[in-house]
Design a protein around this motif. Structure first.
Motif, PDB file in Angstrom:
ATOM      1  N   SER A 131      63.025  38.269  82.638  1.00 15.18           N
ATOM      2  CA  SER A 131      64.281  38.242  81.945  1.00 15.18           C
ATOM      3  C   SER A 131      64.805  39.814  82.292  1.00 15.18           C
ATOM      4  CB  SER A 131      64.272  38.566  80.486  1.00 15.18           C
ATOM      5  OG  SER A 131      65.639  38.988  79.682  1.00 15.18           O
ATOM      6  N   GLY A 132      66.005  39.771  83.204  1.00 12.75           N
ATOM      7  CA  GLY A 132      66.508  40.880  83.690  1.00 12.75           C
ATOM      8  C   GLY A 132      66.939  41.802  82.639  1.00 12.75           C
ATOM      9  N   VAL A 133      67.474  41.332  81.251  1.00 16.22           N
ATOM     10  CA  VAL A 133      68.003  41.772  80.338  1.00 16.22           C
ATOM     11  C   VAL A 133      66.976  42.722  79.531  1.00 16.22           C
ATOM     12  CG1 VAL A 133      69.251  41.715  78.111  1.00 16.22           C
ATOM     13  CG2 VAL A 133      70.037  40.246  79.920  1.00 16.22           C
ATOM     14  N   LEU A 134      65.681  41.876  79.312  1.00 17.68           N
ATOM     15  CA  LEU A 134      64.552  42.948  78.549  1.00 17.68           C
ATOM     16  C   LEU A 134      64.120  43.777  79.768  1.00 17.68           C
ATOM     17  CD1 LEU A 134      62.672  39.965  76.874  1.00 17.68           C
ATOM     18  CD2 LEU A 134      64.018  41.918  75.913  1.00 17.68           C
ATOM     19  N   ALA A 135      64.183  43.730  80.953  1.00 19.20           N
ATOM     20  CA  ALA A 135      63.603  44.736  82.027  1.00 19.20           C
ATOM     21  C   ALA A 135      64.529  45.849  81.792  1.00 19.20           C
ATOM     22  CB  ALA A 135      63.722  44.192  83.125  1.00 19.20           C
ATOM     23  N   VAL A 136      66.004  45.816  81.761  1.00 17.37           N
ATOM     24  CA  VAL A 136      66.766  46.748  81.662  1.00 17.37           C
ATOM     25  C   VAL A 136      66.686  47.593  80.258  1.00 17.37           C
ATOM     26  CG1 VAL A 136      69.411  47.510  81.727  1.00 17.37           C
ATOM     27  CG2 VAL A 136      68.363  45.846  83.353  1.00 17.37           C
ATOM     28  N   VAL A 137      66.596  46.944  79.075  1.00 19.01           N
ATOM     29  CA  VAL A 137      66.582  47.506  77.791  1.00 19.01           C
ATOM     30  C   VAL A 137      65.334  48.235  77.704  1.00 19.01           C
ATOM     31  CG1 VAL A 137      66.271  46.904  75.380  1.00 19.01           C
ATOM     32  CG2 VAL A 137      67.899  45.788  76.876  1.00 19.01           C
ATOM     33  N   SER A 138      63.990  47.596  78.099  1.00 17.01           N
ATOM     34  CA  SER A 138      62.849  48.317  77.981  1.00 17.01           C
ATOM     35  C   SER A 138      62.726  49.497  78.829  1.00 17.01           C
ATOM     36  CB  SER A 138      61.879  47.235  78.396  1.00 17.01           C
ATOM     37  OG  SER A 138      61.859  46.707  79.295  1.00 17.01           O
ATOM     38  N   GLY A 139      63.244  49.329  80.221  1.00 14.28           N
ATOM     39  CA  GLY A 139      63.139  50.702  80.947  1.00 14.28           C
ATOM     40  C   GLY A 139      63.991  51.608  80.668  1.00 14.28           C
ATOM     41  N   GLY A 140      65.065  51.342  79.984  1.00 13.70           N
ATOM     42  CA  GLY A 140      66.088  52.117  79.581  1.00 13.70           C
ATOM     43  C   GLY A 140      65.606  53.056  78.530  1.00 13.70           C
ATOM     44  N   LEU A 141      64.935  52.307  77.263  1.00 14.90           N
ATOM     45  CA  LEU A 141      64.422  52.794  76.046  1.00 14.90           C
ATOM     46  C   LEU A 141      63.237  53.674  76.524  1.00 14.90           C
ATOM     47  CD1 LEU A 141      64.274  49.929  73.831  1.00 14.90           C
ATOM     48  CD2 LEU A 141      65.700  51.782  73.151  1.00 14.90           C
ATOM     49  N   PHE A 142      62.263  53.393  77.553  1.00 13.12           N
ATOM     50  CA  PHE A 142      61.240  54.407  78.003  1.00 13.12           C
ATOM     51  C   PHE A 142      61.812  55.770  78.541  1.00 13.12           C
ATOM     52  CE2 PHE A 142      58.506  55.617  81.335  1.00 13.12           C
ATOM     53  CZ  PHE A 142      57.306  55.749  80.769  1.00 13.12           C
ATOM     54  N   LEU A 143      62.822  55.538  79.472  1.00  8.52           N
ATOM     55  CA  LEU A 143      63.251  56.483  80.229  1.00  8.52           C
ATOM     56  C   LEU A 143      64.170  57.492  79.089  1.00  8.52           C
ATOM     57  CD1 LEU A 143      64.513  55.302  83.678  1.00  8.52           C
ATOM     58  CD2 LEU A 143      62.443  56.670  83.130  1.00  8.52           C
ATOM     59  N   SER A 144      64.819  57.065  78.100  1.00  7.98           N
ATOM     60  CA  SER A 144      65.456  57.536  77.234  1.00  7.98           C
ATOM     61  C   SER A 144      64.714  58.524  76.343  1.00  7.98           C
ATOM     62  CB  SER A 144      66.398  56.879  76.347  1.00  7.98           C
ATOM     63  OG  SER A 144      66.822  57.514  75.392  1.00  7.98           O
ATOM     64  N   TYR A 145      63.399  57.825  75.930  1.00  5.75           N
ATOM     65  CA  TYR A 145      62.234  58.411  75.034  1.00  5.75           C
ATOM     66  C   TYR A 145      61.896  59.639  75.543  1.00  5.75           C
ATOM     67  CZ  TYR A 145      58.448  58.639  71.593  1.00  5.75           C
ATOM     68  OH  TYR A 145      57.822  58.989  70.737  1.00  5.75           O
ATOM     69  N   ARG A 146      61.478  59.390  77.053  1.00  6.14           N
ATOM     70  CA  ARG A 146      60.956  60.619  78.204  1.00  6.14           C
ATOM     71  C   ARG A 146      61.900  61.371  78.434  1.00  6.14           C
ATOM     72  NH1 ARG A 146      55.775  59.079  79.419  1.00  6.14           N
ATOM     73  NH2 ARG A 146      55.697  60.875  80.410  1.00  6.14           N
ATOM     74  N   ASN A 147      63.187  61.416  78.485  1.00  8.84           N
ATOM     75  CA  ASN A 147      64.070  62.015  79.174  1.00  8.84           C
ATOM     76  C   ASN A 147      63.890  63.636  79.405  1.00  8.84           C
ATOM     77  OD1 ASN A 147      66.549  63.681  77.742  1.00  8.84           O
ATOM     78  ND2 ASN A 147      65.778  62.029  76.657  1.00  8.84           N
ATOM     79  N   GLN A 148      63.303  64.080  78.422  1.00  5.93           N
ATOM     80  CA  GLN A 148      63.119  65.576  78.396  1.00  5.93           C
ATOM     81  C   GLN A 148      61.913  66.012  79.274  1.00  5.93           C
ATOM     82  OE1 GLN A 148      64.691  67.980  76.535  1.00  5.93           O
ATOM     83  NE2 GLN A 148      66.080  66.675  75.461  1.00  5.93           N
ATOM     84  N   ASP A 149      61.099  64.997  79.660  1.00  5.63           N
ATOM     85  CA  ASP A 149      60.071  65.498  80.405  1.00  5.63           C
ATOM     86  C   ASP A 149      60.401  65.628  81.901  1.00  5.63           C
ATOM     87  OD1 ASP A 149      58.352  65.443  78.027  1.00  5.63           O
ATOM     88  OD2 ASP A 149      57.801  63.340  78.541  1.00  5.63           O
ATOM     89  N   PHE A 150      61.427  64.925  82.330  1.00  7.34           N
ATOM     90  CA  PHE A 150      61.822  64.914  83.915  1.00  7.34           C
ATOM     91  C   PHE A 150      63.095  65.232  84.362  1.00  7.34           C
ATOM     92  CE2 PHE A 150      62.811  60.647  82.025  1.00  7.34           C
ATOM     93  CZ  PHE A 150      63.779  60.282  82.550  1.00  7.34           C
ATOM     94  N   LEU A 151      64.228  65.411  83.229  1.00  6.56           N
ATOM     95  CA  LEU A 151      65.557  65.691  83.438  1.00  6.56           C
ATOM     96  C   LEU A 151      65.599  67.263  83.179  1.00  6.56           C
ATOM     97  CD1 LEU A 151      67.620  62.723  82.503  1.00  6.56           C
ATOM     98  CD2 LEU A 151      67.071  63.343  84.944  1.00  6.56           C
ATOM     99  N   SER A 152      66.598  67.907  84.074  1.00  5.47           N
ATOM    100  CA  SER A 152      66.853  69.335  83.691  1.00  5.47           C
ATOM    101  C   SER A 152      68.049  69.142  82.730  1.00  5.47           C
ATOM    102  CB  SER A 152      67.271  70.067  84.846  1.00  5.47           C
ATOM    103  OG  SER A 152      68.449  69.374  85.617  1.00  5.47           O
ATOM    104  N   SER A 153      68.314  70.389  82.077  1.00  4.78           N
ATOM    105  CA  SER A 153      69.529  70.485  81.283  1.00  4.78           C
ATOM    106  C   SER A 153      70.835  70.097  81.789  1.00  4.78           C
ATOM    107  CB  SER A 153      69.595  71.804  80.520  1.00  4.78           C
ATOM    108  OG  SER A 153      69.687  72.919  81.567  1.00  4.78           O
ATOM    109  N   ALA A 154      70.722  70.433  83.134  1.00  4.68           N
ATOM    110  CA  ALA A 154      72.151  70.220  83.856  1.00  4.68           C
ATOM    111  C   ALA A 154      72.400  68.876  84.032  1.00  4.68           C
ATOM    112  CB  ALA A 154      71.971  71.145  85.334  1.00  4.68           C
ATOM    113  N   SER A 155      71.125  68.194  84.552  1.00  7.92           N
ATOM    114  CA  SER A 155      71.188  66.592  84.682  1.00  7.92           C
ATOM    115  C   SER A 155      71.480  65.954  83.314  1.00  7.92           C
ATOM    116  CB  SER A 155      69.886  66.151  85.242  1.00  7.92           C
ATOM    117  OG  SER A 155      69.444  67.009  86.439  1.00  7.92           O
ATOM    118  N   ARG A 156      70.849  66.550  82.278  1.00  8.21           N
ATOM    119  CA  ARG A 156      71.270  65.597  81.072  1.00  8.21           C
ATOM    120  C   ARG A 156      72.643  65.867  80.825  1.00  8.21           C
ATOM    121  NH1 ARG A 156      66.014  67.707  79.718  1.00  8.21           N
ATOM    122  NH2 ARG A 156      66.953  69.533  78.540  1.00  8.21           N
ATOM    123  N   LEU A 157      73.250  66.846  80.824  1.00 10.16           N
ATOM    124  CA  LEU A 157      74.781  67.115  80.493  1.00 10.16           C
ATOM    125  C   LEU A 157      75.508  66.354  81.323  1.00 10.16           C
ATOM    126  CD1 LEU A 157      74.981  71.003  79.880  1.00 10.16           C
ATOM    127  CD2 LEU A 157      75.358  69.000  78.297  1.00 10.16           C
TER     128      LEU A 157
END
Length: 525
Positions: A236-262
C-alpha cells in the motif's frame, strides 16, 4: 497543452480568487471550488478536462497525505487508536458491504462484485476534504484527532477493497486465501517500506552536509519515493506515505535545523494549498466528461442512484458512531482504557456528519479500465463514475455547508480541554520563562553582569512571570505591537531607498526578522 495554456492559467487565478473568497465568507474552500468547477464546466467552448487517475494517485495523493501526516499528532493518534482503526478498517468494510448489497438489489446490472467495486470507491471519507473543512469549523480536539487519523488510514483500506473487487469483476473469481495474504502484505509491507525509506531519508538529512534548501528538496521528494517503492512491491503506497510521514514528523527535531523547519512549514502549506485547490476544481470540471459517458442511462435515474448510495453511506456512518458509543459503554465495565465519560446523543452526530468524500474516490473511479481483457466494455463503468461524482458532490456540499449550522445549534462540549487555548498558551510561556531563568541563574550566574544583553533578556523573562497581558488584553497589545513593527518596516524601506550605497541584503535581513516577530504575534492569536 500549449493551446489551452491561457485557460489553465485562468483556472489557477480563479482558484486563487475562490480561496480568498472562501476565507472571506467563512465557507470551506472544497465546497466553493467544486461548485465553481461545476459552473465553469457548463460554459460553452470550455476545453474538455480529462483527469488521468495516475496523475492524482502519484502526483497529488502522496504530497497531500504526507503533509497531513506531518500535521497529525502521533500522541493523539495513539490515544484514539482503537476508534481510529475501527473506523478506518471495520467501518470502511461495512460501508463497502452495505453499498454492494444495495447496488446488487436496487441498481439493474450490478453484480455483487461490481457493488463491492463501487463500495470500495465511495466508502472512505477523504483526508483532504476533512482537513480542509475542519480548518473552517471549531470542533473538540478529540473529534478532530479521530477524523484526521481515520481519514489518513481509510484510503488504504478502501483501495485494498477496490483492488480485490476489481479482480473479482474482471475474472469472475475471488480466492479468499490469496486475498487474505495480499491484504496482510499490503498493510504490513506498506508500513514497513514507508518506515524504512523514512529512516533512510532521516540518515541523509543527518549525515549529508545539507542546508535549508537541500532539506526542503529532500522533504519534497520523500513522499513520492515512499509511494512508488511500495506500489512497485505491490504494497500500500498510501500506508507507506502515512507511516513514513508520521515517523519523520515525530523525529523532525533530530535532523532538521530551525531554518529548515520554518521553510518547510511555509513551502508545504503553500504547495498543498495549491494542490487542494486544483484537485477540487478538477472534480467539478470533470462532470461533462462523466455525463457524456452515461449513454442510454437516464441522468435523473443516475442522480437518484447516487443520492441513494450517499444516504446509505451516511446512515452506515451514523450507525457506526452510535454503535461505537454503545460498545464503549459495555467495554468500560471490562477494560480500564475505555472512555469513562459518555457524551450525550448530540455529540456523536457531529462525528457521524463529517464523512465527506473527495479526491481518492474520484481517482479510484477513473482508474477503472474502459474495456476488459477480451475487448468488451467494462460493465457499468460510466454509471459507477457518475454515482461516485454525485456522492462526492452531495457529501461535500450538503455536509460541508450544514456542518457549521449543526455546530451552532448543537455545540459540542470539549471534555478534554477545560482551559481555553489562551490560558494554556500563557501557562506554557510562563513555564518556559521560568526554565530559562533557572538555567541562567544556575549555570551562568557570573555572566549576567558581564553580558548586558543577557541581563536584559533575563529581565524580560522575569517580567513575563508577572505579566497577564496575554490573557487579558492580548488583542490590543497585538495591534499596538503590529503598528510598531510596520513603522519599523517603513523606516527600513525608506532608509534603503535614500542611501544608495547601503547594502540591501542587510535591510532584507532585518525585514525578515521583523516578519518573524509579526508571525510570532499572529501565531499567538
Amino acid at each position: 497543452m500549449l493551446e489551452n495554456f491561457a485557460f489553465y492559467l485562468s483556472l489557477v487565478l480563479l482558484i486563487t480568487f475562490l480561496l480568498i473568497l472562501a476565507k472571506k465568507i467563512q465557507v470551506a474552500y472544497p465546497v466553493l471550488l467544486v461548485i465553481a468547477g461545476l459552473a465553469v464546466s457548463f460554459i460553452p467552448g470550455i476545453p474538455t478536462i480529462k483527469v488521468d487517475p495516475e496523475l492524482i494517485f502519484f502526483i497529488f495523493l502522496p504530497p497531500l497525505l504526507y503533509e497531513a501526516s506531518w500535521t497529525t499528532s502521533w500522541k493523539e493518534l495513539w490515544r484514539w487508536r482503537r476508534i481510529i482503526f475501527s473506523f478506518a478498517f471495520v467501518v470502511v468494510f461495512f460501508s463497502a458491504l452495505s453499498v454492494a448489497v444495495f447496488a446488487n438489489y436496487f441498481i439493474p446490472g450490478f453484480s455483487l462484485a461490481l457493488g463491492f467495486l463501487l463500495g470500495g470507491i465511495v466508502s472512505p471519507p477523504d483526508a483532504v476534504s476533512s482537513g480542509a473543512i475542519l480548518k473552517f469549523v471549531k470542533v473538540p480536539k478529540r473529534f478532530a484527532s479521530i477524523l484526521e487519523g481515520e481519514s489518513l488510514l481509510n484510503d488504504a483500506s478502501s483501495l485494498i477493497i477496490f483492488r480485490f473487487a476489481m479482480i473479482a469483476a474482471v475474472t469472475g473469481q475471488f480466492v479468499w486465501q490469496e486475498a487474505a495474504a495480499s491484504f496482510v502484505w499490503m498493510c504490513i509491507g506498506g508500513v514497513g517500506i514507508g518506515l524504512l525509506i523514512a529512516y533512510l531519508f532521516l540518515k541523509m538529512h543527518k549525515l549529508l552536509p545539507t542546508d535549508a534548501n537541500t532539506d526542503m528538496l529532500l522533504t519534497l521528494v520523500a513522499p513520492f519515493v515512499m509511494y512508488l517503492a511500495a506500489e512497485e512491491l505491490h504494497a500500500s503506497g498510501v500506508l507507506a506515505v502515512v507511516s513514513g510521514g508520521l515517523f519523520l514528523s515525530y523525529r523532525n527535531q533530530d535532523f532538521l535545523s530551525s531554518a529548515s523547519r520554518l521553510r518547510a512549514v511555509t513551502v508545504w502549506e503553500s504547495f498543498c494549498f495549491l494542490l487542494n485547490g486544483i484537485v477540487f476544481m478538477l472534480i467539478g470540471l470533470e462532470l461533462p466528461e462523466i455525463v457524456s459517458g452515461l449513454g442510454n442511462t437516464n441522468i435523473y435515474t443516475a442522480i437518484g442512484y447516487g443520492a441513494a448510495v450517499t444516504l446509505v453511506l451516511v446512515l452506515v456512518r451514523i450507525f457506526a458512531v452510535y454503535g461505537a458509543v454503545v460498545t464503549t459503554i459495555i467495554m468500560r465495565n471490562f477494560i480500564k482504557v475505555a472512555d469513562r465519560e459518555i457524551p450525550n446523543w448530540k455529540s456523536p452526530m457531529l462525528l457521524a456528519w463529517t464523512g465527506m468524500r473527495g479526491v481518492v474516490s474520484l481517482a479510484a473511479a477513473l482508474s477503472i479500465p474502459i474495456t476488459l481483457a477480451d475487448g468488451s466494455p467494462f460493465p457499468e463503468r460510466n454509471l459507477i463514475l457518475f454515482i461516485t461524482f454525485v456522492v462526492i458532490l452531495l457529501t461535500l456540499v450538503v455536509q460541508g455547508l450544514s456542518l457549521p449550522i449543526l455546530l451552532k445549534n448543537f455545540p459540542p462540549q470539549d471534555r478534554d480541554y477545560i482551559k481555553s487555548e489562551k490560558e494554556i498558551d500563557y501557562e506554557i510561556r510562563t513555564e518556559l520563562a521560568q526554565v530559562a531563568i533557572d538555567k541562567i541563574r544556575t549555570d551562568y550566574p557570573d555572566k549576567i553582569e558581564t553580558f548586558p544583553a543577557l541581563k536584559d533578556q533575563l529581565s524580560i523573562w522575569e517580567k513575563r512571570l508577572n505579566s497577564s497581558e496575554v490573557i487579558i488584553n492580548y488583542e490590543e497589545y497585538q495591534n499596538i505591537y503590529s503598528d510598531v513593527i510596520n513603522t519599523q518596516k517603513k523606516y527600513l524601506i525608506t532608509k534603503n531607498r535614500k542611501e544608495l550605497l547601503l547594502n540591501e541584503e542587510i535591510i532584507r535581513k532585518h525585514l525578515r526578522l521583523l516578519d518573524l516577530q509579526e508571525e510570532k504575534l499572529n501565531i499567538m492569536k
